[in-house]
Write an enzyme that holds these catalytic residues in place. Sequence first.
Site, PDB file in Angstrom:
ATOM      1  N   ASN A   1       0.789  -1.657  -0.493  1.00 38.13           N
ATOM      2  CA  ASN A   1       0.089  -0.026   0.015  1.00 38.13           C
ATOM      3  C   ASN A   1       1.233   1.124   0.344  1.00 38.13           C
ATOM      4  O   ASN A   1       1.887   1.044  -0.320  1.00 38.13           O
ATOM      5  CB  ASN A   1      -0.887  -0.389   1.057  1.00 38.13           C
TER       6      ASN A   1
ATOM      7  N   HIS B   1       9.837 -24.932   5.049  1.00 38.29           N
ATOM      8  CA  HIS B   1       9.748 -25.916   4.442  1.00 38.29           C
ATOM      9  C   HIS B   1       9.333 -27.514   5.845  1.00 38.29           C
ATOM     10  O   HIS B   1       9.528 -26.347   7.167  1.00 38.29           O
ATOM     11  CB  HIS B   1      11.739 -27.055   5.180  1.00 38.29           C
TER      12      HIS B   1
ATOM     13  N   SER C   1      15.164  -4.769  16.150  1.00 39.46           N
ATOM     14  CA  SER C   1      16.366  -5.102  14.954  1.00 39.46           C
ATOM     15  C   SER C   1      16.648  -6.519  16.135  1.00 39.46           C
ATOM     16  O   SER C   1      16.282  -6.900  16.873  1.00 39.46           O
ATOM     17  CB  SER C   1      17.808  -4.332  15.340  1.00 39.46           C
TER      18      SER C   1
ATOM     19  N   THR D   1       7.798 -15.150  15.316  1.00 42.55           N
ATOM     20  CA  THR D   1       7.260 -16.677  15.846  1.00 42.55           C
ATOM     21  C   THR D   1       5.772 -16.610  15.799  1.00 42.55           C
ATOM     22  O   THR D   1       4.825 -17.854  15.512  1.00 42.55           O
ATOM     23  CB  THR D   1       7.620 -17.730  16.219  1.00 42.55           C
ATOM     24  N   LYS D   2       5.310 -15.264  16.453  1.00 41.08           N
ATOM     25  CA  LYS D   2       3.596 -15.096  16.969  1.00 41.08           C
ATOM     26  C   LYS D   2       3.168 -14.293  16.095  1.00 41.08           C
ATOM     27  O   LYS D   2       3.962 -12.815  16.374  1.00 41.08           O
ATOM     28  CB  LYS D   2       3.670 -15.333  18.057  1.00 41.08           C
TER      29      LYS D   2
END
Length: 172
Positions: free
Chosen positions: A64, A100, A142, A147-148
């Site tokens: 955007n 993977h 940084s 992971t959530k």
Amino acid sequence: MRLILHLRAIKYGLIWYVINSFVSNFPSIRLRYYILKFFGMNLAPNVRFYQGFHIRNPKGITINDGVSIGPRVLLDGRKGLIIGKNVVIAYEAIIWTLNHDYNDIYFAGKGSSVTIGDYAWICCRSIILPGITIGEGAVVASGAIVTKDVPPYTIVGGTPAKIIGYREKKAY
């Protein structure tokens, strides 16, 4: 049928090569913008790509207005990537939508789309993994590995990323 699949793989390989070897190093920000649109990336006006970026599947990426993509940023659109308004993605940040499956005997790919809300700031060398939503106004510090999902107006950092602070809600 095999020939068609082979030719399609060659086509996508050539597109990947042209974008990441030539287009990402053109000296003109406007020229980079128009060539990425030509290759199917959904770009609003006023999006800046700085030199040295890396794109996987431009057709799967929507960006955007007012977004700044820093040097050497990797954007993976293979499962879909949506970047909101006025987002800053700093130097060497990586956003993955596909990786993977380490439990699969063939190491098959798996993943899902990533969404980054308006006014978010993705700081340098941070990594966002597949299926993540970064809330509006959130900051990824940084070196963080996300992971959530990140709630709006929170600051996350660390490995794995955890909430380390909160950002004021203002008219950014």
